[in-house]
Design a protein around this motif. Structure first.
Motif: not given
Lengths: 425, 425
Positions: B79, B82-84, B86-87, B92-94
């Motif tokens: 997760s 995926a956050m990094a 997206t940033n 991105a999806k996990s």
């Protein structure tokens, strides 16, 4: 044999030693002949540590990913608890929210439970095993995505499972002995309340009592689930939250039972000064406030000064909503035509909660009199069927709570409950 | 446009800074026009920390619960990753192993993948997004229980997903530049191998090369997935693991290519002394050893001394299997009638791996000669089609590796690859 749902919060499972202690308690409940379902929160500060990790990655993490991240905490505590119980010779299996059938809507971060389909939990009980369920989390039905229920969500998981399994009682274990007539850290003479109605508990939770999450009380009330709030450190009974008609009749004279004095330091006050006193202005202001996402609580509008045709409007809101709301109001200052804004985060709110308050005059007079005698100024007032709230300066809030607690004879005498029976409002 | 599966190990995502660095690399691969699926392990020491927590609860945790516990680690790393990503402006999806469709058998702790049904991963790619998948974990089809694949399981997840998605390549990112002719910490002159066949890689992995998990190589070979082992800290090509017939023909003279020298310190030797030299005794001994769950590697039986009618049998096994095996053998000493047992954990194993070894005589002579010249005693020998292994004292293993590496002209010269082309075994 009863079906008991027990919920243990993060402070009850802070480390391996605490997990073992809780496991012993669960094993005892099982050995006493009960069917036991356990809902558990993440250990200690795990959730905060995970949030901190996310913040190190990005200030604005996608909510779907944040939910997946945070649910790791309960996954750890639930499996450790199942291991600890098994180690005591009692079979236990742990289940994620998804596996336990906790179905939610897709609002990541504060999902609402839409259904509970606890087939696997029921099967586990039928095999004579303890079922451990991860609190705070669920799964969307359509996409199989992981969701979280928001802070305090584990209480809601426990109550929802108790409703779904038609449990005899939902026990919420915490680090205090139950619900008190006031916060014992402020009022040393505060007494534990033996029974409280859903409605009173809702008001107490909404007014700052942190022991039980507001949403779980709403859920318990809707599905009529008896909730027993008690300490994980003692075997004493705690506070039973039940329907008003099920409360045992301690007071046959129908006097207004004052349940307790709640307080809240987490709100701020915004005052809009010099608002033109023409129709629609208040509506426009609160449209803007709502647009900023603020959750307002109390509102006071002064009487218009005839000479100026201007009025002041004050309202309270959670501290965290302050900056965005101030910015939104500033942006419409020209349009609305007010003079200025004041922001005050040094306020405190005191709430007196008790059933039948409205039908017993004299309660508010006694409240205001107690505050006057203690030299405490009242800035705002609001009331409901079973609650009176007043806003004071934050630094006089503790004195206010103590004064009101004493005035309504809530102080404990040798551990004996003293029930207030007022005679006029 | 290629479909690339990338796998990042725990050392590549040890902290928030590393996660961001890896995210940048993934975003670049995506922006270069590839479909990107990422398999990620738990951050740094997370898995060991969770194992330690379990040990604090009970020395023998139920395997189902241990699996649920350990999978929390990948849930956190996937997760955050995926956050990094997206940033960085790349969607991105996990997905957990369950969500990604990684179906396994029910052998908790070392489950085998039985099917990969990556519908959601395919959909995510079709939407132009990066799919992040938790390594090391899967779900049983019948009971929806969480399983883990054992250590090194993330490599297997990556290869299995690459096979299931028919990916063009499976990139295994690690903290070294690829597969080397020997461990560079022991042989500073060791060279990176550009290409190696599945068979050679299997021997290297089985003989102690830790860069790639043995099971993932088996999987890659079965489904013919090209695997690229490379560094997450550089953009250089690493080592390509492919079918033997696809290796580019660097050496047209069909000389035996020595891929490298592997070593392993993790084995012990048990010697059963004075075994009656009658039929069936060896079978009985290894029945007992297998019953203790030991995974034996090499076996040597001495010629029987005619005078006594007794023989000695030695075998090697992983250090951890030693105590249980010794106990099991001691229990049958009377029945089997051997004199005594010796346990020796001070051994080291050196393996020389290369295709076509058997058809090129002289390789083993050169190996033994090199060890003799270095004054190193050989205690056991075993061979396969493409490998010769010898057991030495553990404290002379490093010298042995260096001597053999040099003898087979594997040492790099000015960064240029020197290929050994022997002429007689």
């Amino acid at each position: 044999m009863a079906l008991v749902v027990q919920k243990y919060g993060g402070s009850s499972v802070g480390d391996a030693r605490s997990v073992k202690r809780v496991a012993k308690r669960i094993a005892e409940a099982k050995r006493a002949g009960n069917d036991v379902v356990v809902v558990v929160s993440a250990m200690g500060d795990t959730t905060d540590e995970l949030l901190d990790l996310a913040q190190q990655i990005t200030p604005l993490p996608p909510k779907r990913e944040l939910d997946i991240l945070l649910t790791a905490g309960e996954r750890i505590s639930m499996s450790l608890l199942a291991m600890a119980i098994t180690n005591l010779g009692v079979k236990a299996k742990s289940y994620t929210g998804q596996q336990a059938g906790v179905i939610t809507d897709a609002v990541h971060g504060r999902a609402r439970i839409v259904d509970v389909v606890p087939h696997r939990i029921r099967e586990t009980l039928d095999r004579g095993q303890v079922a451990i369920v991860a609190g705070f989390q669920g799964v969307t039905e359509s996409t199989n995505d992981v969701t979280t229920l928001g802070r305090g969500g584990s209480d809601t998981t426990a109550v929802a499972l108790a409703a779904g399994l038609n449990a005899d009682v939902c026990e919420i274990y915490t680090d205090v002995d139950g619900i008190f007539t006031a916060d014992p850290r402020i009022v040393p003479a505060a007494r534990k309340i033996d029974q409280v109605s859903y409605e009173e508990m809702l008001e107490l939770a909404a007014c700052g009592a942190k022991v039980l999450a507001l949403r779980s009380v709403e859920y318990a009330r809707r599905y009529n689930v008896p909730v027993h709030v008690r300490s994980s450190f003692s075997a004493h009974d705690g506070t039973l939250v039940v329907a008003a008609e099920k409360k045992s009749k301690e007071n046959p004279m129908e006097a207004p039972i004052i349940s307790g004095v709640a307080h809240d330091r987490s709100e701020s006050k915004i005052t809009v000064i010099g608002v033109p006193d023409v129709p629609g202005m208040a509506a426009r202001i609160f449209e803007v406030v709502a647009g900023a996402g603020a959750n307002i609580d109390m509102i006071v509008q002064n009487v218009s000064a005839a000479a100026t045709g201007l009025t002041d409007i004050s309202f309270t809101l959670p501290d965290g909503d302050g900056p965005a709301t101030m910015a939104a109001l500033t942006a419409v200052q020209g349009e609305v035509g007010f003079d200025s804004l004041q922001f005050d985060d040094q306020i405190g709110k005191l709430s007196l909660v008790g059933a039948g308050m409205k039908s017993h005059p004299g309660v508010s007079a006694r409240l205001f009199g107690a505050l006057r005698d203690a030299g405490i100024n009242i800035e705002m007032i609001s009331t409901s069927e079973i609650r009176i709230s007043v806003v004071t300066r934050e630094d006089s809030l503790d004195d206010a709570v103590r004064a009101v607690h004493t005035a309504f004879e809530l102080d404990g005498v040798d551990g004996e409950a003293v029930v207030y029976a007022g005679t006029g409002r």
